[in-house]
Design an enzyme around this catalytic site. Structure first.
Site, mmCIF file in Angstrom:
data_model
loop_
_atom_site.group_PDB
_atom_site.id
_atom_site.type_symbol
_atom_site.label_atom_id
_atom_site.label_comp_id
_atom_site.label_asym_id
_atom_site.label_seq_id
_atom_site.Cartn_x
_atom_site.Cartn_y
_atom_site.Cartn_z
ATOM 1 N N LYS A 2 -21.650 -9.140 -37.856
ATOM 2 C CA LYS A 2 -21.262 -7.723 -38.060
ATOM 3 C C LYS A 2 -22.439 -7.327 -38.919
ATOM 4 O O LYS A 2 -22.717 -6.137 -38.781
ATOM 5 C CB LYS A 2 -19.928 -8.200 -38.907
ATOM 6 C CG LYS A 2 -18.718 -8.145 -38.051
ATOM 7 C CD LYS A 2 -17.323 -8.692 -38.681
ATOM 8 C CE LYS A 2 -16.384 -9.125 -37.704
ATOM 9 N NZ LYS A 2 -15.133 -9.534 -38.281
ATOM 10 N N GLN B 131 -12.784 -10.628 -44.285
ATOM 11 C CA GLN B 131 -13.013 -11.362 -42.972
ATOM 12 C C GLN B 131 -11.686 -12.301 -43.010
ATOM 13 O O GLN B 131 -11.272 -12.959 -44.134
ATOM 14 C CB GLN B 131 -14.185 -12.323 -42.851
ATOM 15 C CG GLN B 131 -14.298 -12.986 -41.730
ATOM 16 C CD GLN B 131 -14.409 -12.410 -40.225
ATOM 17 O OE1 GLN B 131 -14.827 -11.094 -40.314
ATOM 18 N NE2 GLN B 131 -14.078 -12.870 -39.330
ATOM 19 N N ASP C 64 -10.589 -2.159 -39.836
ATOM 20 C CA ASP C 64 -10.078 -3.316 -38.915
ATOM 21 C C ASP C 64 -9.124 -2.772 -38.170
ATOM 22 O O ASP C 64 -8.410 -3.412 -37.198
ATOM 23 C CB ASP C 64 -9.653 -4.545 -39.707
ATOM 24 C CG ASP C 64 -10.803 -5.816 -39.558
ATOM 25 O OD1 ASP C 64 -11.231 -5.879 -38.620
ATOM 26 O OD2 ASP C 64 -11.105 -6.221 -40.881
HETATM 27 N N1 GUN Z 1 -11.060 -12.804 -37.940
HETATM 28 C C1 GUN Z 1 -10.999 -12.960 -36.674
HETATM 29 N N2 GUN Z 1 -11.160 -11.583 -36.046
HETATM 30 C C2 GUN Z 1 -11.083 -10.602 -37.128
HETATM 31 C C3 GUN Z 1 -11.409 -9.281 -37.285
HETATM 32 O O1 GUN Z 1 -11.253 -8.650 -36.042
HETATM 33 N N3 GUN Z 1 -11.227 -8.877 -38.343
HETATM 34 C C4 GUN Z 1 -11.277 -9.561 -39.467
HETATM 35 N N4 GUN Z 1 -11.281 -8.889 -40.684
HETATM 36 N N5 GUN Z 1 -11.031 -10.964 -39.456
HETATM 37 C C5 GUN Z 1 -10.970 -11.428 -38.120
#
Ligand code: GUN
Length: 279
Positions: free
Chosen positions: A52, A96, A119
């Site tokens: 990311k 996350q 998100d």
């Molecule tokens: N963990 C797995 N997929 C995601 C996501 O799309 N966003 C976040 N914040 N954590 C995750």
């Protein structure tokens, strides 16, 4: 042999478009900034977070990194989120998941201001999606819609089956397909005669969480198959929820793992960050 839907290439195209947008915003003195928070050092999460941050660099988004210790208390994390909510420089906040067991994920998701909820997990964002109001949409299902549209696959009037009902993928995926005028069925682990249900699908989205669970017997000839899963097989190679080799002979189009849905998720996160900055 099915057409391969190249998520890596479509994601690269979206990131190029976003790079132009961030450059234009920068000319107006507006700089896009994402705060990325990770608690603990789960290796898979570290890879996702790293990807990311790399995408932010590519697109011209500043990323602020907060790597907190596994023992961080819920109160400490909530206090950081409060600070980031009030920081005008920060457009988006990403915590996350999964979080360590002693932290209440729902409380953390609710603490993020909806205007910075890139998100799309906050109940306000979820509600907006359900009633068709503008708001942030979770990145994986949003990426799947983009992938289908940019591959010339029509959704309107099609039988769409989503296997999986998670808050992150299955439920928002169903809402988005419905918004595109698909006829949507959500199947899950308690669905009876699952194969009969999935065989109706013109568009099948597999978010089951089990490696190679969806075999050719689950597919209608000529279906479009989207694979959300990511697992390591017995030889440590990446594979999805779909048995790619068997299904590709029967489907009209299919997303590979890796190089399918994964890169699209990150592209849509970047897109949400740019949208947050534009607001
Ligand atoms: N963990 C797995 N997929 C995601 C996501 O799309 N966003 C976040 N914040 N954590 C995750």
């Amino acid at each position: 042999m099915a057409m391969l839907i190249d998520g890596k290439a479509i994601s690269a195209q979206i990131k190029e478009e976003l790079k132009k947008e961030t450059a234009l915003l920068a000319e107006e003195g507006r700089h896009v900034c994402l705060a990325v928070v990770q608690v603990g050092g789960d290796p898979a999460s570290s890879i996702y977070v790293g990807n990311k941050k790399k995408a932010c660099d590519q697109v011209g988004i500043e990323s602020l990194s907060y790597e907190l210790e596994e023992q961080t208390s819920e109160a400490e994390l909530l206090s950081l989120i409060d600070r980031l909510n009030r920081d005008d420089k920060v457009n988006g906040i990403l915590v996350q998941l999964p979080l360590p067991g002693h932290i209440n994920e729902d409380a953390v998701i609710r603490a993020i201001h909806p205007d910075k909820d890139v998100d799309g997990f906050h109940p306000e964002s979820v509600g907006r999606l359900c009633i068709g109001e503008k708001g942030f949409v979770p990145c994986t299902p949003a990426g799947i819609i983009q992938m289908l549209k940019r591959s010339g696959i029509e959704i309107e009037g099609k039988e769409c089956v989503v296997v999986g009902r998670s808050n992150i993928v299955g439920k928002p995926m169903a809402m988005l397909l419905l918004r595109e005028n698909g006829t949507v069925t959500v199947a899950h682990s308690r669905t009876k005669q699952l194969r009969e249900v999935t065989k109706r699908a013109d568009i099948l989205v597999a978010a089951v969480g089990k490696p190679k669970f969806i075999t050719a017997e689950y597919i209608k000839e000529g279906a479009v198959v989207v694979d959300v899963g990511i697992h390591r097989n017995e030889n440590n190679k990446l594979c999805g929820d779909v048995d790619f080799d068997g299904v590709k002979e029967k489907a009209a189009a299919i997303t590979p793992v890796p190089g399918g849905v994964g890169p699209m998720t990150i592209a849509m996160l970047m897109s949400n960050c740019v949208e947050a900055a534009r607001k």
